[in-house]
Design a protein around this motif. Structure first.
Motif, PDB file in Angstrom:
ATOM      1  N   ARG A 137       4.036 -13.089   5.273  1.00 30.02           N
ATOM      2  CA  ARG A 137       4.957 -12.287   4.460  1.00 30.02           C
ATOM      3  C   ARG A 137       4.755 -10.812   4.791  1.00 30.02           C
ATOM      4  NH1 ARG A 137       6.736 -14.470  -0.427  1.00 30.02           N
ATOM      5  NH2 ARG A 137       8.081 -12.633  -0.401  1.00 30.02           N
ATOM      6  N   VAL A 138       5.780  -9.996   4.543  1.00 27.99           N
ATOM      7  CA  VAL A 138       5.666  -8.548   4.700  1.00 27.99           C
ATOM      8  C   VAL A 138       4.779  -8.046   3.567  1.00 27.99           C
ATOM      9  CG1 VAL A 138       6.899  -6.344   4.701  1.00 27.99           C
ATOM     10  CG2 VAL A 138       7.913  -8.358   5.834  1.00 27.99           C
ATOM     11  N   ARG A 139       3.796  -7.244   3.901  1.00 20.24           N
ATOM     12  CA  ARG A 139       2.841  -6.706   2.928  1.00 20.24           C
ATOM     13  C   ARG A 139       3.127  -5.237   2.656  1.00 20.24           C
ATOM     14  NH1 ARG A 139       0.331 -11.136   0.795  1.00 20.24           N
ATOM     15  NH2 ARG A 139      -0.022 -12.622   2.456  1.00 20.24           N
ATOM     16  N   LYS A 140       2.692  -4.762   1.492  1.00 18.73           N
ATOM     17  CA  LYS A 140       2.848  -3.359   1.128  1.00 18.73           C
ATOM     18  C   LYS A 140       1.868  -2.511   1.927  1.00 18.73           C
ATOM     19  CE  LYS A 140       4.342  -3.796  -3.665  1.00 18.73           C
ATOM     20  NZ  LYS A 140       4.000  -3.474  -5.060  1.00 18.73           N
ATOM     21  N   ALA A 141       2.361  -1.373   2.408  1.00 19.46           N
ATOM     22  CA  ALA A 141       1.480  -0.421   3.076  1.00 19.46           C
ATOM     23  C   ALA A 141       0.607   0.242   2.015  1.00 19.46           C
ATOM     24  CB  ALA A 141       2.305   0.622   3.812  1.00 19.46           C
ATOM     25  N   ARG A 142      -0.665   0.492   2.355  1.00 19.54           N
ATOM     26  CA  ARG A 142      -1.564   1.133   1.401  1.00 19.54           C
ATOM     27  C   ARG A 142      -2.072   2.481   1.896  1.00 19.54           C
ATOM     28  NH1 ARG A 142      -6.924   0.414   3.021  1.00 19.54           N
ATOM     29  NH2 ARG A 142      -7.299  -1.370   4.389  1.00 19.54           N
ATOM     30  N   GLY A 143      -1.665   2.846   3.094  1.00 24.21           N
ATOM     31  CA  GLY A 143      -2.088   4.137   3.628  1.00 24.21           C
ATOM     32  C   GLY A 143      -2.104   4.137   5.140  1.00 24.21           C
ATOM     33  N   VAL A 144      -2.644   5.229   5.684  1.00 22.08           N
ATOM     34  CA  VAL A 144      -2.729   5.403   7.129  1.00 22.08           C
ATOM     35  C   VAL A 144      -4.164   5.749   7.484  1.00 22.08           C
ATOM     36  CG1 VAL A 144      -1.909   6.770   9.091  1.00 22.08           C
ATOM     37  CG2 VAL A 144      -0.331   6.193   7.247  1.00 22.08           C
ATOM     38  N   ASP A 145      -4.671   5.115   8.510  1.00 20.38           N
ATOM     39  CA  ASP A 145      -6.011   5.422   9.000  1.00 20.38           C
ATOM     40  C   ASP A 145      -5.974   6.822   9.606  1.00 20.38           C
ATOM     41  OD1 ASP A 145      -8.190   5.702  10.963  1.00 20.38           O
ATOM     42  OD2 ASP A 145      -8.627   3.602  10.485  1.00 20.38           O
ATOM     43  N   ALA A 146      -6.721   7.762   9.023  1.00 19.20           N
ATOM     44  CA  ALA A 146      -6.704   9.162   9.449  1.00 19.20           C
ATOM     45  C   ALA A 146      -7.165   9.323  10.893  1.00 19.20           C
ATOM     46  CB  ALA A 146      -7.573  10.001   8.515  1.00 19.20           C
ATOM     47  N   ARG A 147      -8.026   8.440  11.335  1.00 23.20           N
ATOM     48  CA  ARG A 147      -8.579   8.557  12.694  1.00 23.20           C
ATOM     49  C   ARG A 147      -7.613   8.022  13.743  1.00 23.20           C
ATOM     50  NH1 ARG A 147     -11.352   5.051  15.454  1.00 23.20           N
ATOM     51  NH2 ARG A 147     -11.835   3.732  13.683  1.00 23.20           N
ATOM     52  N   THR A 148      -7.002   6.872  13.489  1.00 21.82           N
ATOM     53  CA  THR A 148      -6.156   6.211  14.501  1.00 21.82           C
ATOM     54  C   THR A 148      -4.661   6.385  14.260  1.00 21.82           C
ATOM     55  OG1 THR A 148      -6.035   4.119  13.296  1.00 21.82           O
ATOM     56  CG2 THR A 148      -7.915   4.427  14.812  1.00 21.82           C
ATOM     57  N   GLY A 149      -4.268   6.725  13.034  1.00 15.50           N
ATOM     58  CA  GLY A 149      -2.855   6.828  12.698  1.00 15.50           C
ATOM     59  C   GLY A 149      -2.210   5.481  12.409  1.00 15.50           C
ATOM     60  N   GLU A 150      -3.014   4.417  12.433  1.00 14.38           N
ATOM     61  CA  GLU A 150      -2.509   3.072  12.178  1.00 14.38           C
ATOM     62  C   GLU A 150      -2.192   2.885  10.698  1.00 14.38           C
ATOM     63  OE1 GLU A 150      -4.050  -1.566  12.449  1.00 14.38           O
ATOM     64  OE2 GLU A 150      -5.316   0.039  13.229  1.00 14.38           O
ATOM     65  N   VAL A 151      -1.043   2.243  10.421  1.00 14.56           N
ATOM     66  CA  VAL A 151      -0.676   1.934   9.044  1.00 14.56           C
ATOM     67  C   VAL A 151      -1.584   0.809   8.558  1.00 14.56           C
ATOM     68  CG1 VAL A 151       1.147   1.107   7.500  1.00 14.56           C
ATOM     69  CG2 VAL A 151       1.720   2.640   9.395  1.00 14.56           C
ATOM     70  N   LEU A 152      -2.126   0.965   7.360  1.00 19.68           N
ATOM     71  CA  LEU A 152      -2.996  -0.039   6.759  1.00 19.68           C
ATOM     72  C   LEU A 152      -2.205  -0.773   5.683  1.00 19.68           C
ATOM     73  CD1 LEU A 152      -6.129   2.240   6.349  1.00 19.68           C
ATOM     74  CD2 LEU A 152      -5.651   0.620   8.216  1.00 19.68           C
ATOM     75  N   TYR A 153      -2.386  -2.088   5.612  1.00 23.30           N
ATOM     76  CA  TYR A 153      -1.627  -2.900   4.665  1.00 23.30           C
ATOM     77  C   TYR A 153      -2.543  -3.538   3.645  1.00 23.30           C
ATOM     78  CZ  TYR A 153       2.245  -2.227   7.823  1.00 23.30           C
ATOM     79  OH  TYR A 153       3.229  -1.656   8.590  1.00 23.30           O
ATOM     80  N   SER A 154      -2.023  -3.674   2.428  1.00 23.03           N
ATOM     81  CA  SER A 154      -2.758  -4.331   1.353  1.00 23.03           C
ATOM     82  C   SER A 154      -2.494  -5.834   1.418  1.00 23.03           C
ATOM     83  CB  SER A 154      -2.304  -3.783  -0.001  1.00 23.03           C
ATOM     84  OG  SER A 154      -1.000  -4.234  -0.295  1.00 23.03           O
ATOM     85  N   ASP A 155      -3.071  -6.571   0.490  1.00 16.46           N
ATOM     86  CA  ASP A 155      -2.800  -8.006   0.390  1.00 16.46           C
ATOM     87  C   ASP A 155      -1.567  -8.279  -0.471  1.00 16.46           C
ATOM     88  OD1 ASP A 155      -4.933  -8.746   1.976  1.00 16.46           O
ATOM     89  OD2 ASP A 155      -6.327  -8.860   0.292  1.00 16.46           O
ATOM     90  N   ALA A 156      -1.013  -7.238  -1.095  1.00 15.94           N
ATOM     91  CA  ALA A 156       0.142  -7.405  -1.987  1.00 15.94           C
ATOM     92  C   ALA A 156       1.429  -7.590  -1.184  1.00 15.94           C
ATOM     93  CB  ALA A 156       0.267  -6.195  -2.905  1.00 15.94           C
TER      94      ALA A 156
END
Length: 200
Positions: A137-156
């Motif tokens: 399923r598509v998950r909610k984004a929870r932020g961005v990794d400041a070092r890599t710029g990668e979008v981080l996703y939650s389990d929601a």
């Protein structure tokens, strides 16, 4: 009155999908080892749910090989194909089995697609009904990794998206009303977000 059904990623005739596993790398995505057995079980499940006069929106990845397209003639319903990334054959091959071929379809403020629509493109649509992700399923984004710029996703789960791949619908088309109920239960909103657009 005819009912409306949704389905995606049947992958008829695909031996590989019988070997695919879930994210844990162990649990099989589908309960079959033989694609012919899978096809027959899904044809039966489809025809047990769908009457000949019902409408079915197939959100892509119908078959993997051209010879399996003939299975479509055994399936009940007035079928519309929203093409997926594996629907690579000529339009004429699909038109024998589908009344319409589309890239996407807008219905009751929802956009139907194969691959999930990018969040910035959802715009006025309350929800995107899609395929492509199989058991995910598509998950909610929870932020961005400041070092890599990668979008981080939650389990929601992101309630703006709902996947109708067969792995999530008991390997058969699902009634539109049931999809709407699932969306609302998960906190999603059906309908146009700013009230404009057609309802069909």
């Amino acid at each position: 009155m005819p009912s409306v059904f949704l389905v995606s990623d049947t992958h008829f005739g695909h031996a590989g999908v019988c070997r695919f596993t879930r994210n844990d790398g162990v649990t099989k995505l589908r309960p079959w080892t033989d694609p012919d057995e899978m096809d027959e079980a899904m044809v039966k499940a489809w025809n047990d749910r769908v009457r000949p006069t019902d409408k079915v929106y197939h959100l892509g990845d119908v078959v993997i090989n051209r010879k399996s397209l003939s299975i479509m003639s055994r399936l009940n319903g007035d079928k519309v194909l929203i093409r997926g990334n594996h629907d690579i054959f000529k339009d004429t091959d699909y038109r024998e089995h589908f009344r319409e071929l589309r890239a996407y379809h807008v219905m009751n403020g929802m956009i139907l697609s194969h691959i999930p629509v990018h969040a910035e493109s959802l715009g006025r649509f309350g929800v995107n009904i899609h395929g492509h992700l199989h058991a995910n399923r598509v998950r909610k984004a929870r932020g961005v990794d400041a070092r890599t710029g990668e979008v981080l996703y939650s389990d929601a789960i992101d309630p703006r998206y709902h996947c109708v791949c067969v792995e999530q619908t008991n390997f058969a088309p699902i009634l539109l009303e049931e999809v709407v109920q699932r969306i609302e239960t998960e906190g999603g909103e059906v309908g146009f977000r700013n009230g404009n657009g057609p309802t069909m």
